[in-house]
Design an enzyme around this catalytic site. Structure first.
Site, PDB file in Angstrom:
ATOM      1  N   LYS A 160       3.627   1.902  -0.453  1.00 31.47           N
ATOM      2  CA  LYS A 160       3.337   0.637   0.236  1.00 31.47           C
ATOM      3  C   LYS A 160       2.689  -0.397  -0.684  1.00 31.47           C
ATOM      4  O   LYS A 160       2.917  -1.598  -0.539  1.00 31.47           O
ATOM      5  CB  LYS A 160       2.462   0.894   1.455  1.00 31.47           C
ATOM      6  CG  LYS A 160       3.194   1.719   2.512  1.00 31.47           C
ATOM      7  CD  LYS A 160       2.984   1.182   3.899  1.00 31.47           C
ATOM      8  CE  LYS A 160       4.016   1.734   4.865  1.00 31.47           C
ATOM      9  NZ  LYS A 160       3.904   3.196   5.068  1.00 31.47           N
TER      10      LYS A 160
ATOM     11  N   GLU B 276       0.105  -5.670  10.160  1.00 30.40           N
ATOM     12  CA  GLU B 276       0.098  -4.632  11.173  1.00 30.40           C
ATOM     13  C   GLU B 276      -0.083  -3.296  10.471  1.00 30.40           C
ATOM     14  O   GLU B 276       0.199  -3.178   9.282  1.00 30.40           O
ATOM     15  CB  GLU B 276       1.438  -4.630  11.924  1.00 30.40           C
ATOM     16  CG  GLU B 276       2.575  -3.856  11.234  1.00 30.40           C
ATOM     17  CD  GLU B 276       3.107  -4.490   9.944  1.00 30.40           C
ATOM     18  OE1 GLU B 276       2.739  -5.641   9.648  1.00 30.40           O
ATOM     19  OE2 GLU B 276       3.874  -3.813   9.221  1.00 30.40           O
TER      20      GLU B 276
ATOM     21  N   SER C 220       7.454   9.650  -0.884  1.00 32.54           N
ATOM     22  CA  SER C 220       6.898   8.326  -0.584  1.00 32.54           C
ATOM     23  C   SER C 220       5.378   8.298  -0.557  1.00 32.54           C
ATOM     24  O   SER C 220       4.771   7.250  -0.788  1.00 32.54           O
ATOM     25  CB  SER C 220       7.460   7.810   0.740  1.00 32.54           C
ATOM     26  OG  SER C 220       7.261   8.768   1.762  1.00 32.54           O
TER      27      SER C 220
HETATM   28  C1  LIG Z   1       4.800   3.941   5.856  1.00 29.26           C
HETATM   29  C2  LIG Z   1       5.339   5.157   5.222  1.00 29.26           C
HETATM   30  C3  LIG Z   1       6.702   5.549   5.356  1.00 29.26           C
HETATM   31  C4  LIG Z   1       7.685   4.823   6.207  1.00 29.26           C
HETATM   32  O1  LIG Z   1       7.893   3.493   5.913  1.00 29.26           O
HETATM   33  P1  LIG Z   1       9.207   2.948   5.224  1.00 29.26           P
HETATM   34  O2  LIG Z   1       9.074   1.487   5.318  1.00 29.26           O
HETATM   35  O3  LIG Z   1      10.386   3.492   5.956  1.00 29.26           O
HETATM   36  O4  LIG Z   1       9.184   3.423   3.817  1.00 29.26           O
HETATM   37  C5  LIG Z   1       7.126   6.665   4.662  1.00 29.26           C
HETATM   38  N1  LIG Z   1       6.282   7.401   3.914  1.00 29.26           N
HETATM   39  C6  LIG Z   1       4.975   7.066   3.779  1.00 29.26           C
HETATM   40  C7  LIG Z   1       4.108   7.934   2.930  1.00 29.26           C
HETATM   41  C8  LIG Z   1       4.466   5.939   4.429  1.00 29.26           C
HETATM   42  O5  LIG Z   1       3.163   5.626   4.285  1.00 29.26           O
END
Ligand SMILES: *Cc1c(COP(=O)(O)O)cnc(C)c1O
Length: 395
Positions: free
Chosen positions: A86, A108, A375
């Protein structure tokens, strides 16, 4: 930049008129500065020296040997500052806000990850920060509320609707519409009205630009498959971006099926959704026949969103990317698996992608490769996983 922010039938700018003018100003400023050396240098400097990029490209040897098929590489977004992808997007949008002379960021947040990232950069830039969070989520994610406040942000619990992420986005859009000249809305995923889906993709594309270089150095060829989890779709579109024109690379987005896509307890938007308009965009949504948004469910707060970014809906329509569902049970199993096999406690969101890799790797041959984006890190999920297993770790 796609001029009207249209991805064939998806995308657009479905917002109250008072916001159109400001969104146009955001889009125009972004277009004017995005390719300048000044902006690129500042963005890259913060990515590299503040957020800890380039992120590692890790060969998961134990997983690969255990599954006995394709070689598995993990793109380690979990090692970024604040623990997820993020931050890449927030740095880009906050820099844009600064160029526009804005002194207050609003955002948000669902589980709190995007709120924490936004409050972090607001602190770094000396900006004010207001975070909208569904009241339910403020209670489930007390630690992140406290983190945001520690960073100098203000958390506003949202009590309308079902008091979750979708209601927080409504509240943030309302605040943006009320003070369009004063605030900058930092959208947390590749969703919302134009120009957000395009900007967020641009800022997150650093993931695939890096991974392409990294895999070429090691393997001397492109990957066979790229796999990433999809909530709104920002880490996935960033993981796909530099491969979209490489037709031999399969792109796979993994959605949260929750208790199963054929139950009501699911967040499998592309698999089960229908076309509609919500949060300023035309895309696929889980909704009833009258267009009212359904409550969605996943064990993973980050994937618990009733819609998806317009470019994913488009990539699905044109068959350039494939979207699959992974259930809670499968994701929790993958959470345990990667911890034991690789010594990595990964975010439960990312574990949806890992669970899918576990299914396909054994069916591929040993000289094929998969890149899977991790992610985020899973520290935030430990208590929830313990609860899922019937253990209460709260003191
Ligand atoms: C917020 C988040 C997601 C999902 O958001 P996307 O916009 O689809 O990437 C996925 N993995 C993590 C670790 C997150 O914090």
């Amino acid at each position: 930049m796609i001029k009207q922010g249209r991805y064939l039938k998806y995308g657009g700018q479905y917002v109250p008129e008072v916001l159109i003018e400001e969104l146009d100003r955001v889009a125009e400023t972004y277009n004017n500065i995005k390719d300048t050396d000044e902006f690129k240098n500042e963005f890259n400097d913060l990515l590299n020296n503040y957020a800890n990029r380039p992120s590692l490209f890790y060969y998961a040897k134990s997983m690969t040997e255990d599954l006995g098929g394709a070689k598995i590489y993990l793109k380690r977004e979990d090692l970024n500052h604040t623990g997820a992808h993020k931050i890449n997007n927030v740095i880009g949008q906050a820099l844009l806000a600064k160029k526009m002379g804005k002194k207050r960021l609003i955002a948000e947040t669902g589980a709190g990850q995007h709120g924490v990232a936004t409050a972090t950069i607001a602190a770094l830039f000396g900006m004010e920060c207001d975070i909208y969070m569904g009241q339910e989520d403020t209670e489930r994610q007390k630690l992140n509320v406290f983190r945001i406040e520690l960073l100098g942000g203000r958390v506003h619990p949202v009590t309308s609707g079902s008091k979750v992420l979708k209601d927080a986005i409504n509240a943030a859009l309302q605040e943006f519409a009320a003070n369009p000249n004063e605030v900058f809305y930092v959208m947390g995923s590749a969703t919302g009205p134009h120009p957000y889906p395009t900007m967020v993709k641009d800022f997150q594309s650093v993931i695939s630009v890096e991974s392409k270089k990294q895999i070429k150095e090691i393997e001397n060829k492109l990957p066979d498959k790229v796999v990433a989890c999809v909530g709104g779709g920002s880490n996935a579109i960033g993981s796909f971006a530099d491969y979209i024109s490489e037709k031999n690379v399969d792109l796979i987005g993994v959605e949260a099926a929750g208790k199963g896509v054929n139950t009501n307890l699911t967040a499998g938007t592309i698999e089960k959704g229908t076309i509609g308009v919500f949060h300023g965009m035309k895309s696929l949504f889980l909704q009833n026949k009258l267009g009212q948004i359904n409550p969605v469910y996943s064990i993973s707060a980050g994937l618990d969103y009733p819609g998806v970014g317009p470019e994913h809906a488009y990539l699905n329509d044109i068959n350039r990317a494939q979207y699959v569902g992974i259930t809670d049970d499968e994701a929790v199993e993958a959470f345990n698996y990667i911890a034991k096999k690789e010594g990595i406690i990964a975010a439960i969101e990312s574990c949806h992608a890992i669970a899918y890799v576990k299914k396909i790797a054994p069916k591929m041959n040993k000289n094929q490769t998969i890149i899977c984006t991790l992610s985020g890190r899973g520290d935030k999920d430990v208590a929830a996983i313990a609860k899922y297993k019937g253990v209460d770790v709260d003191e």
